[in-house]
Write a protein that holds these residues in place. Structure first.
Motif, PDB file in Angstrom:
ATOM      1  N   GLY A   9       5.781  25.861  15.773  1.00  0.00           N
ATOM      2  CA  GLY A   9       5.107  25.193  16.790  1.00  0.00           C
ATOM      3  C   GLY A   9       5.769  23.934  16.877  1.00  0.00           C
ATOM      4  N   TRP A  10       6.673  23.271  16.283  1.00  0.00           N
ATOM      5  CA  TRP A  10       7.119  21.992  16.785  1.00  0.00           C
ATOM      6  C   TRP A  10       8.146  22.132  17.914  1.00  0.00           C
ATOM      7  CZ3 TRP A  10       8.578  18.187  12.252  1.00  0.00           C
ATOM      8  CH2 TRP A  10       7.514  18.052  11.573  1.00  0.00           C
ATOM      9  N   ALA A  11       8.149  21.119  18.454  1.00  0.00           N
ATOM     10  CA  ALA A  11       9.251  21.059  19.620  1.00  0.00           C
ATOM     11  C   ALA A  11      10.650  20.873  18.999  1.00  0.00           C
ATOM     12  CB  ALA A  11       9.007  19.917  20.752  1.00  0.00           C
ATOM     13  N   LYS A  12      11.657  21.543  19.593  1.00  0.00           N
ATOM     14  CA  LYS A  12      12.915  21.717  19.043  1.00  0.00           C
ATOM     15  C   LYS A  12      13.618  20.316  19.211  1.00  0.00           C
ATOM     16  CE  LYS A  12      17.292  23.788  18.820  1.00  0.00           C
ATOM     17  NZ  LYS A  12      18.483  24.262  19.390  1.00  0.00           N
ATOM     18  N   PRO A  13      13.951  19.538  18.227  1.00  0.00           N
ATOM     19  CA  PRO A  13      14.556  18.356  18.388  1.00  0.00           C
ATOM     20  C   PRO A  13      15.934  18.231  19.129  1.00  0.00           C
ATOM     21  CG  PRO A  13      14.908  18.863  16.162  1.00  0.00           C
ATOM     22  CD  PRO A  13      14.082  20.049  17.073  1.00  0.00           C
ATOM     23  N   ILE A  14      16.366  17.221  19.734  1.00  0.00           N
ATOM     24  CA  ILE A  14      17.629  17.207  20.534  1.00  0.00           C
ATOM     25  C   ILE A  14      18.624  16.340  19.795  1.00  0.00           C
ATOM     26  CG2 ILE A  14      18.742  16.829  22.718  1.00  0.00           C
ATOM     27  CD1 ILE A  14      16.240  17.559  24.130  1.00  0.00           C
ATOM     28  N   GLY A  15      19.689  16.735  19.416  1.00  0.00           N
ATOM     29  CA  GLY A  15      20.755  15.841  18.428  1.00  0.00           C
ATOM     30  C   GLY A  15      20.340  15.730  17.275  1.00  0.00           C
ATOM     31  N   TYR A  16      19.574  16.245  16.652  1.00  0.00           N
ATOM     32  CA  TYR A  16      19.339  15.908  15.197  1.00  0.00           C
ATOM     33  C   TYR A  16      18.484  17.272  14.736  1.00  0.00           C
ATOM     34  CZ  TYR A  16      14.534  14.489  16.382  1.00  0.00           C
ATOM     35  OH  TYR A  16      13.306  14.408  16.931  1.00  0.00           O
ATOM     36  N   ALA A  17      18.301  17.406  13.715  1.00  0.00           N
ATOM     37  CA  ALA A  17      17.451  18.322  12.964  1.00  0.00           C
ATOM     38  C   ALA A  17      16.473  17.946  12.001  1.00  0.00           C
ATOM     39  CB  ALA A  17      18.352  19.279  11.932  1.00  0.00           C
ATOM     40  N   ASN A  18      15.001  18.417  12.034  1.00  0.00           N
ATOM     41  CA  ASN A  18      14.140  17.792  11.281  1.00  0.00           C
ATOM     42  C   ASN A  18      14.333  17.886   9.639  1.00  0.00           C
ATOM     43  OD1 ASN A  18      11.972  16.852  13.146  1.00  0.00           O
ATOM     44  ND2 ASN A  18      11.822  18.956  13.978  1.00  0.00           N
ATOM     45  N   GLY A  19      15.021  18.919   9.165  1.00  0.00           N
ATOM     46  CA  GLY A  19      15.188  18.833   7.981  1.00  0.00           C
ATOM     47  C   GLY A  19      16.428  20.003   7.746  1.00  0.00           C
ATOM     48  N   VAL A  20      16.996  19.906   6.622  1.00  0.00           N
ATOM     49  CA  VAL A  20      18.054  20.864   6.185  1.00  0.00           C
ATOM     50  C   VAL A  20      18.176  21.347   4.779  1.00  0.00           C
ATOM     51  CG1 VAL A  20      20.732  21.107   5.994  1.00  0.00           C
ATOM     52  CG2 VAL A  20      19.832  19.739   8.049  1.00  0.00           C
ATOM     53  N   ALA A  21      18.131  22.602   4.525  1.00  0.00           N
ATOM     54  CA  ALA A  21      17.974  23.164   3.109  1.00  0.00           C
ATOM     55  C   ALA A  21      19.802  23.560   2.840  1.00  0.00           C
ATOM     56  CB  ALA A  21      17.198  24.280   3.063  1.00  0.00           C
ATOM     57  N   ALA A  22      20.098  22.976   1.587  1.00  0.00           N
ATOM     58  CA  ALA A  22      21.874  23.340   1.382  1.00  0.00           C
ATOM     59  C   ALA A  22      21.672  23.389  -0.301  1.00  0.00           C
ATOM     60  CB  ALA A  22      22.330  22.267   1.955  1.00  0.00           C
ATOM     61  N   SER A  23      22.693  24.005  -0.588  1.00  0.00           N
ATOM     62  CA  SER A  23      22.994  24.093  -2.253  1.00  0.00           C
ATOM     63  C   SER A  23      24.593  24.156  -2.312  1.00  0.00           C
ATOM     64  CB  SER A  23      22.420  25.203  -2.938  1.00  0.00           C
ATOM     65  OG  SER A  23      22.949  26.550  -2.394  1.00  0.00           O
ATOM     66  N   GLY A  24      24.898  23.647  -3.096  1.00  0.00           N
ATOM     67  CA  GLY A  24      26.530  23.367  -3.540  1.00  0.00           C
ATOM     68  C   GLY A  24      26.966  21.978  -3.889  1.00  0.00           C
ATOM     69  N   ARG A  25      27.923  21.491  -3.783  1.00  0.00           N
ATOM     70  CA  ARG A  25      28.529  20.203  -4.442  1.00  0.00           C
ATOM     71  C   ARG A  25      27.990  19.199  -3.470  1.00  0.00           C
ATOM     72  NH1 ARG A  25      33.651  17.188  -4.321  1.00  0.00           N
ATOM     73  NH2 ARG A  25      34.387  18.760  -3.048  1.00  0.00           N
ATOM     74  N   THR A  26      27.440  18.071  -3.922  1.00  0.00           N
ATOM     75  CA  THR A  26      26.890  16.955  -2.875  1.00  0.00           C
ATOM     76  C   THR A  26      27.956  16.021  -2.643  1.00  0.00           C
ATOM     77  OG1 THR A  26      24.812  17.748  -3.346  1.00  0.00           O
ATOM     78  CG2 THR A  26      24.780  15.565  -2.284  1.00  0.00           C
ATOM     79  N   LEU A  27      28.243  15.423  -1.822  1.00  0.00           N
ATOM     80  CA  LEU A  27      29.058  14.305  -1.459  1.00  0.00           C
ATOM     81  C   LEU A  27      27.969  13.125  -0.949  1.00  0.00           C
ATOM     82  CD1 LEU A  27      31.173  16.610  -1.373  1.00  0.00           C
ATOM     83  CD2 LEU A  27      32.510  14.754  -0.336  1.00  0.00           C
ATOM     84  N   PHE A  28      28.034  12.056  -1.401  1.00  0.00           N
ATOM     85  CA  PHE A  28      27.348  10.743  -0.748  1.00  0.00           C
ATOM     86  C   PHE A  28      28.237   9.709  -0.236  1.00  0.00           C
ATOM     87  CE2 PHE A  28      25.239  12.445  -4.324  1.00  0.00           C
ATOM     88  CZ  PHE A  28      23.868  12.845  -3.826  1.00  0.00           C
TER      89      PHE A  28
END
Length: 131
Positions: A9-28
């Motif tokens: 029900g949320w409006a789709k953002p333009i140029g970004y995501a509201n959130g991302v799920a990921a798994s693997g090796r993390t780089l900061f």
């Protein structure tokens, strides 16, 4: 690889995501600014500093074996909100040329100052490389 999180029900953002799920090796990626590999500024133009800052983010990612599409989140700090908003077209072009059409979760904010006086933008990123 990564799953974009979009609440129903949320409006789709333009140029970004509201959130991302990921798994693997993390780089900061620590905060990068618009100077070159010799810690020298070659321009005071906002869009060109954004372009160089993004190139610096990509260089740090590459040093860790990651690519721009592995970015899960970015935080943008700029010293002048109006300069950012007034240059959205150029910022978007610099982003697409450097990162591509990959839009992670993002936050952007105006800050009073950055540590380097000539810096107009600083970007911090996190990337996850799938295993």
């Amino acid at each position: 690889m990564h799953t974009i999180l979009q609440p129903e029900g949320w409006a789709k953002p333009i140029g970004y995501a509201n959130g991302v799920a990921a798994s693997g090796r993390t780089l900061f990626v620590g905060g990068q600014i618009g100077w070159n590999e010799n810690s020298e500024f070659v321009t005071d133009d906002f869009v060109e500093q954004v372009r160089q800052t993004l190139k610096n983010v990509v260089a740090v990612l590459a040093a860790g074996g990651a690519e721009p599409h592995h970015i899960t989140t970015m935080t943008w700090y700029f010293t002048d909100k109006q300069e950012y908003l007034g240059n959205l077209r150029g910022v978007g072009q610099a982003y697409r040329e450097t990162i591509g059409r990959h839009y992670p979760a993002m936050a952007a904010m105006q800050v009073v100052a950055l540590v380097e006086d000539r810096a107009k933008i600083e970007i911090q990123a996190t990337a996850v490389i799938p295993e």
